[in-house]
Design a protein around this motif. Sequence first.
Motif, mmCIF file in Angstrom:
data_model
loop_
_atom_site.group_PDB
_atom_site.id
_atom_site.type_symbol
_atom_site.label_atom_id
_atom_site.label_comp_id
_atom_site.label_asym_id
_atom_site.label_seq_id
_atom_site.Cartn_x
_atom_site.Cartn_y
_atom_site.Cartn_z
ATOM 1 N N GLY A 213 7.737 -7.781 11.720
ATOM 2 C CA GLY A 213 6.581 -8.321 12.416
ATOM 3 C C GLY A 213 5.294 -7.580 12.157
ATOM 4 O O GLY A 213 4.318 -7.744 12.898
ATOM 5 N N LEU A 214 5.257 -6.747 11.097
ATOM 6 C CA LEU A 214 4.078 -5.942 10.803
ATOM 7 C C LEU A 214 3.316 -6.429 9.577
ATOM 8 O O LEU A 214 2.288 -5.853 9.236
ATOM 9 N N GLY A 215 3.835 -7.452 8.905
ATOM 10 C CA GLY A 215 3.158 -7.993 7.735
ATOM 11 C C GLY A 215 2.373 -9.239 8.097
ATOM 12 O O GLY A 215 1.591 -9.251 9.040
ATOM 13 N N ALA A 216 2.605 -10.298 7.311
ATOM 14 C CA ALA A 216 1.948 -11.577 7.601
ATOM 15 C C ALA A 216 2.380 -12.065 8.979
ATOM 16 O O ALA A 216 3.561 -12.023 9.331
ATOM 17 N N GLN A 217 1.419 -12.521 9.749
ATOM 18 C CA GLN A 217 1.690 -12.903 11.132
ATOM 19 C C GLN A 217 1.974 -14.403 11.247
ATOM 20 O O GLN A 217 1.490 -15.195 10.450
ATOM 21 N N PRO A 218 2.785 -14.784 12.246
ATOM 22 C CA PRO A 218 3.076 -16.214 12.467
ATOM 23 C C PRO A 218 1.788 -16.997 12.655
ATOM 24 O O PRO A 218 0.826 -16.463 13.210
ATOM 25 N N PRO A 219 1.762 -18.237 12.220
ATOM 26 C CA PRO A 219 2.871 -19.007 11.616
ATOM 27 C C PRO A 219 2.920 -18.955 10.093
ATOM 28 O O PRO A 219 3.433 -19.878 9.469
ATOM 29 N N SER A 220 2.377 -17.908 9.474
ATOM 30 C CA SER A 220 2.380 -17.810 8.014
ATOM 31 C C SER A 220 3.811 -17.867 7.474
ATOM 32 O O SER A 220 4.698 -17.187 8.004
ATOM 33 N N ALA B 74 -0.921 -4.603 5.394
ATOM 34 C CA ALA B 74 0.362 -4.386 4.727
ATOM 35 C C ALA B 74 0.147 -4.067 3.252
ATOM 36 O O ALA B 74 0.813 -3.185 2.691
ATOM 37 N N VAL B 75 -0.795 -4.767 2.608
ATOM 38 C CA VAL B 75 -1.104 -4.494 1.206
ATOM 39 C C VAL B 75 -1.632 -3.070 1.039
ATOM 40 O O VAL B 75 -1.225 -2.338 0.127
ATOM 41 N N ILE B 76 -2.541 -2.664 1.938
ATOM 42 C CA ILE B 76 -3.085 -1.306 1.873
ATOM 43 C C ILE B 76 -1.978 -0.279 2.072
ATOM 44 O O ILE B 76 -1.892 0.725 1.352
ATOM 45 N N ALA B 77 -1.097 -0.529 3.043
ATOM 46 C CA ALA B 77 -0.014 0.413 3.334
ATOM 47 C C ALA B 77 0.941 0.530 2.150
ATOM 48 O O ALA B 77 1.343 1.650 1.770
ATOM 49 N N ILE B 78 1.312 -0.597 1.554
ATOM 50 C CA ILE B 78 2.226 -0.550 0.407
ATOM 51 C C ILE B 78 1.562 0.147 -0.778
ATOM 52 O O ILE B 78 2.199 0.927 -1.496
ATOM 53 N N LEU C 163 7.081 5.262 5.243
ATOM 54 C CA LEU C 163 5.668 5.626 5.146
ATOM 55 C C LEU C 163 4.781 4.399 5.318
ATOM 56 O O LEU C 163 3.720 4.465 5.964
ATOM 57 N N ALA C 164 5.206 3.259 4.751
ATOM 58 C CA ALA C 164 4.440 2.026 4.931
ATOM 59 C C ALA C 164 4.398 1.617 6.398
ATOM 60 O O ALA C 164 3.357 1.160 6.899
ATOM 61 N N LEU C 165 5.503 1.799 7.115
ATOM 62 C CA LEU C 165 5.533 1.491 8.542
ATOM 63 C C LEU C 165 4.537 2.361 9.303
ATOM 64 O O LEU C 165 3.850 1.888 10.216
ATOM 65 N N ALA C 166 4.454 3.628 8.922
ATOM 66 C CA ALA C 166 3.519 4.525 9.595
ATOM 67 C C ALA C 166 2.075 4.095 9.357
ATOM 68 O O ALA C 166 1.257 4.077 10.294
ATOM 69 N N LEU D 16 10.212 -6.273 -1.724
ATOM 70 C CA LEU D 16 11.130 -5.922 -0.643
ATOM 71 C C LEU D 16 10.413 -5.172 0.476
ATOM 72 O O LEU D 16 10.718 -5.372 1.661
ATOM 73 N N ALA D 17 9.466 -4.305 0.120
ATOM 74 C CA ALA D 17 8.699 -3.602 1.147
ATOM 75 C C ALA D 17 7.859 -4.578 1.963
ATOM 76 O O ALA D 17 7.796 -4.487 3.203
ATOM 77 N N ALA D 18 7.217 -5.529 1.286
ATOM 78 C CA ALA D 18 6.424 -6.533 1.998
ATOM 79 C C ALA D 18 7.305 -7.391 2.891
ATOM 80 O O ALA D 18 6.947 -7.703 4.037
ATOM 81 N N ALA D 19 8.490 -7.770 2.366
ATOM 82 C CA ALA D 19 9.414 -8.558 3.173
ATOM 83 C C ALA D 19 9.929 -7.744 4.358
ATOM 84 O O ALA D 19 10.106 -8.293 5.455
ATOM 85 N N GLY D 20 10.147 -6.446 4.142
ATOM 86 C CA GLY D 20 10.587 -5.599 5.247
ATOM 87 C C GLY D 20 9.546 -5.497 6.354
ATOM 88 O O GLY D 20 9.881 -5.563 7.545
#
Length: 282
Positions: free
Chosen positions: A221-228, A144-148, A129-132, A212-216
């Motif tokens: 590649g859908l959470g924090a973006q490089p180079p974070s 990502a925070v909003i989705a989680i 659901l978070a991916l969606a 784990l959801a944030a790490a997933g």
Amino acid sequence: MGALWRGFTRMTSNKLTLFGMLILVFLVLVAAFAPLLAPHDPYAQDLGKRLLPLFSDGHVFGTDSLGRDILSRVIYGSRITLYIVALVALIAPVAGLLVGTASGYFGGVVDVVLMRVTDVFLAFPRLVLALAFVAALGAGIENAVIAISLTAWPPYARIARAETLTIRQADYIAAIRLQGAGAFHIITKHIWPLCVSSLIVRVTLDMAGIILAAAGLGFLGLGAQPPSPEWGAMISEGRKFILDHWWVATIPGLAIFLVSLGFNLLGDGLRDVLDPKSSSDD
């Protein structure tokens, strides 16, 4: 104050709970003093030192594929982890508390509608659901925070509803209602305070799943973006070298493991202190 001290003493008397608390205190201190603790710039690249092994050339945890110091990136990544955890811990329980108490107190059509919406969210695995939601909102740490948060609130709503259904039948609630108190006053002054302890325990136990959801999301590649220096993204980058340069993915993975373990151990201790029924059953 005396009750708080007794609860703290009881919680810290458990060695595993104390160990979990120390892990989280260490995480907070590392995040707070990251500029002082990090031996190198986490974003500085040096291709001449790429994929160095552990304890080589001033790099305790080695370097990644771009020559960046892994220890420094893990230290700065703790800030991102705390940022995500703090925001989700503020958003999801509050949303669940609002929905759950409204559903349990008013009942009828309100209860049916809110609980069916909750069931829809609970029917999907959290990460799917978070991916969606991230796919709809766009990649980024805020999205990502909003989705989680959107996937994390239903269990809190269920807990708040169950507590409210029990509390609203109490005699003192009926007496308060006879004195002319409105629904808003009863919910905010008499129901919410009694729901908070259960929600705190659930929040603490849920933190590992949130991390784990944030790490997933970062791994995909859908959470924090490089180079974070986000731990999930670091694992994603290191998986390409897992056979020959295992430390690139293993070190951030161990960081996720330790922080998740700390939250789980602390959550067990809080449950024993704040939930007398569970401790009496033990």
